[in-house]
Scaffold this motif. Structure first.
Motif, mmCIF file in Angstrom:
data_model
loop_
_atom_site.group_PDB
_atom_site.id
_atom_site.type_symbol
_atom_site.label_atom_id
_atom_site.label_comp_id
_atom_site.label_asym_id
_atom_site.label_seq_id
_atom_site.Cartn_x
_atom_site.Cartn_y
_atom_site.Cartn_z
ATOM 1 N N THR A 1 35.932 35.262 42.159
ATOM 2 C CA THR A 1 36.870 35.532 41.066
ATOM 3 C C THR A 1 36.844 34.361 40.084
ATOM 4 O O THR A 1 36.781 34.543 38.864
ATOM 5 C CB THR A 1 38.296 35.725 41.608
ATOM 6 O OG1 THR A 1 38.316 36.802 42.542
ATOM 7 C CG2 THR A 1 39.269 36.037 40.477
ATOM 8 N N THR B 1 41.998 38.688 43.127
ATOM 9 C CA THR B 1 41.176 38.811 44.332
ATOM 10 C C THR B 1 41.683 39.925 45.230
ATOM 11 O O THR B 1 40.892 40.669 45.826
ATOM 12 C CB THR B 1 41.148 37.471 45.100
ATOM 13 O OG1 THR B 1 40.652 36.446 44.234
ATOM 14 C CG2 THR B 1 40.269 37.553 46.337
ATOM 15 N N SER C 1 35.244 40.964 42.912
ATOM 16 C CA SER C 1 35.882 39.721 42.461
ATOM 17 C C SER C 1 35.155 39.178 41.241
ATOM 18 O O SER C 1 35.768 38.771 40.245
ATOM 19 C CB SER C 1 35.852 38.666 43.576
ATOM 20 O OG SER C 1 36.607 39.052 44.667
ATOM 21 N N GLY D 1 36.547 38.978 37.393
ATOM 22 C CA GLY D 1 36.586 37.663 36.745
ATOM 23 C C GLY D 1 35.777 37.627 35.469
ATOM 24 O O GLY D 1 36.229 37.091 34.448
#
Length: 419
Positions: free
Chosen positions: A375, A95, A118, A122
Motif C-alpha cells: 500500500t 490495506t 494493496s 496505493g
C-alpha cells in the motif's frame, strides 16, 4: 516536516530485527493475536462474516497491535512518531480494503493475493491525488516489508536452506556478476552519467532498492538520482511480480525453477515474496532463499564499488573515504541476519508442536506487514517521474538490462534447479 526530537536513531535494519523478534516473542510467550476473517462469497457473506461485530473487533485489535509495533519502530529510527500515528490509520484502512477484496472466493480462484490490490489501491491514490508531505513522510515501506521478511524466516526451516542455499549462492554469483557488467556496459554505451550508471547496475543485478541505496552511499551519489532509480525499480517490479508467475504456470516450469527465477530477477524483496506466493509454498521458499543469497553479496558489492569509485573519481574535490572492512559491514543488509536467526530459532529451538501452534498466526502477521508495505509503495510511486524527457535514456537502459536479467536468470535457474 518531522517535528520529533530524535532521542534515538537506530539503523532501520537493526530496528526491524528487534521488532521482528518482539513479535515472535509476543506470539510464543504472551498471546497470539487473533486472525481476522476476510473470506466471503457474496454480499450476505460479507456482512455476516467480515463485518460481523466480533470480526470487526478483531480487526480493530489488530490495528492497535500493528500501530504499536510501528510506533516503536518509527521512534527507534528517528522519524516523526506524530506523523506516523496520524498517517498509519489511513494506510491500514486501505490495506484492509485490499484484504477484503482478496478474500472474495472468485478472486481467490484467480490466485490474486492481497499485496496486488494493496499496490493497485496505493497507485490509484498516489497518482491521482496530491499527498501532503507529512503523510508521505509517514510512509514506512522498508520498515514494513523488512519486518515481514524477518517473520518469513520462521517458516523457512533450516533443512530447506541447506537444500537450496548453496545452489542459490551459486546462482546469485553468476547472475550478479553477469547482469551488473552488462548493465554497466549498456549504460556507458547509452551515455548515462556515472552516478546513475552505478546505481542502475547495482539495482538491476543485486537487490533493487537496497542495492541502489547502498551504492549511492558508497559513491556519495545525488539523492534525486537515487530517488529516480528507486522509482524505476518499484514500478518495473509490478508487472514482473504479476506476469512472471503467469508465464511460469503457462509453460509449466517446475516450482523450484520458478522460485529461483523469481528470486534472481525481481529486484525488490517484497515483490519476490508476493510473486512466490502466487506460485506456491515451494516457489516462495526457493525465491526467498535465492533473493537473500543475492542480498548477502550486497556488502561485498558496495565494497567493490567504493574501491572502483575511489580510484576512478579521485580528482573530485570531495574526499571519498577509502574502502575498509567497516564499509562492508555498514552496507550489509542486517535484516538478513534477522531472517536467518528466526529460521535457526524455529528449526532447532522450537518444538514442532509449538511451531504448529504459532505458524498460522505468524503467517497472518507476515502477510499484513507485506500488504501494508505494498500500500505504501503504491502511495509513494508516481508514474509521471518515468515520463520526463530527460529520464528516458536511463529508463531504457534499466529496462533492457532487466530483460537481459530475466533471460539469463531463467537459463541459470533451469541449469541449477531443474531436477
Amino acid at each position: 516536516m518531522s517535528t520529533s526530537t530524535k532521542q534515538f536513531n537506530l539503523h532501520e535494519d537493526w530496528t526491524v530485527v528487534i521488532l521482528g523478534f518482539l513479535i515472535i516473542g509476543i506470539s510464543l510467550f504472551i498471546f497470539l493475536p487473533e486472525v481476522p476473517v476476510f473470506k466471503w462469497t457474496n454480499g450476505t457473506d460479507l456482512i455476516n462474516n467480515v463485518f460481523e461485530i466480533k470480526n470487526t473487533q478483531t480487526i480493530g485489535l489488530q490495528f492497535l497491535y500493528f500501530i504499536s509495533i510501528g510506533t516503536i519502530g518509527t521512534f527507534l529510527v528517528g522519524k516523526s512518531v506524530k506523523n506516523f500515528i496520524l498517517g498509519f490509520p489511513i494506510i491500514y484502512f486501505l490495506t484492509i480494503i485490499a484484504l477484503i477484496i482478496a478474500g472474495n472466493s472468485e478472486v481467490k480462484a484467480l490466485n490474486l493475493e492481497a499485496v496486488i490490490f494493496s499496490l493497485i489501491i496505493g497507485l490509484a491514490i498516489g497518482n491521482f491525488f496530491t499527498l501532503p508531505e507529512w503523510f508521505r513522510a509517514a510512509l514506512s515501506t522498508e520498515l514494513f516489508v523488512k519486518i515481514g521478511l524477518v517473520l518469513l524466516g520462521t517458516s523457512v526451516i533450516f533443512s530447506d536452506i541447506l537444500k537450496a542455499g548453496s545452489l542459490g549462492l551459486i546462482q546469485a554469483l553468476i547472475v550478479v556478476l553477469s547482469v551488473w557488467y552488462f548493465a554497466f556496459w549498456l549504460c556507458k554505451k547509452l551515455k548515462v552519467d556515472d552516478e546513475l550508471t552505478m546505481m542502475i547496475s547495482s539495482a538491476v543485478s543485486i537487490c533493487g532498492v537496497s542495492a541502489a541505496i547502498a551504492t549511492s552511499g558508497a559513491i556519495k551519489g545525488d539523492s534525486k538520482k537515487l530517488s529516480y532509480v528507486i522509482s524505476i525499480v518499484l514500478v518495473t517490479a509490478i508487472p514482473m511480480m504479476i506476469f512472471m508467475p503467469i508465464i511460469a504456470k503457462y509453460f509449466n516450469f517446475p516450482e523450484e525453477v520458478t522460485g529461483a527465477w523469481l528470486g534472481g530477477s525481481i529486484d525488490t524483496s517484497g515483490a519476490v515474496v508476493a510473486s512466490g506466493t502466487l506460485v506456491g509454498e515451494t516457489a516462495l521458499k526457493i525465491s526467498t532463499i535465492v533473493k537473500f543469497s543475492q542480498n548477502v553479496l550486497l556488502g561485498l558489492a558496495a565494497f567493490a564499488i567504493s574501491i572502483y569509485w575511489t580510484y576512478t573519481h579521485n580528482n573530485s574535490s570531495e574526499t571519498i573515504s577509502k574502502p575498509t572492512l567497516k564499509v562492508i559491514w555498514e552496507r550489509f543488509p542486517k535484516f538478513v541476519i534477522g531472517f536467518i536467526l528466526a529460521s535457526i530459532l524455529f528449526s532447532f529451538f522450537i518444538s514442532p508442536e509449538v511451531r504448529d501452534t504459532v505458524k498460522d498466526n505468524l503467517k497472518n502477521l507476515q502477510g499484513v506487514w507485506f500488504a501494508l508495505a505494498f500500500t505504501s509503495i503504491g502511495l509513494e510511486t508516481n508514474f509521471k517521474d518515468l515520463l520526463q524527457n530527460n529520464s528516458r535514456t536511463p529508463l531504457f537502459a534499466f529496462l533492457i538490462a532487466q530483460l537481459f536479467n530475466i533471460i539469463i536468470t531463467l537459463f541459470i535457474a533451469f541449469l541449477l534447479f531443474n531436477k
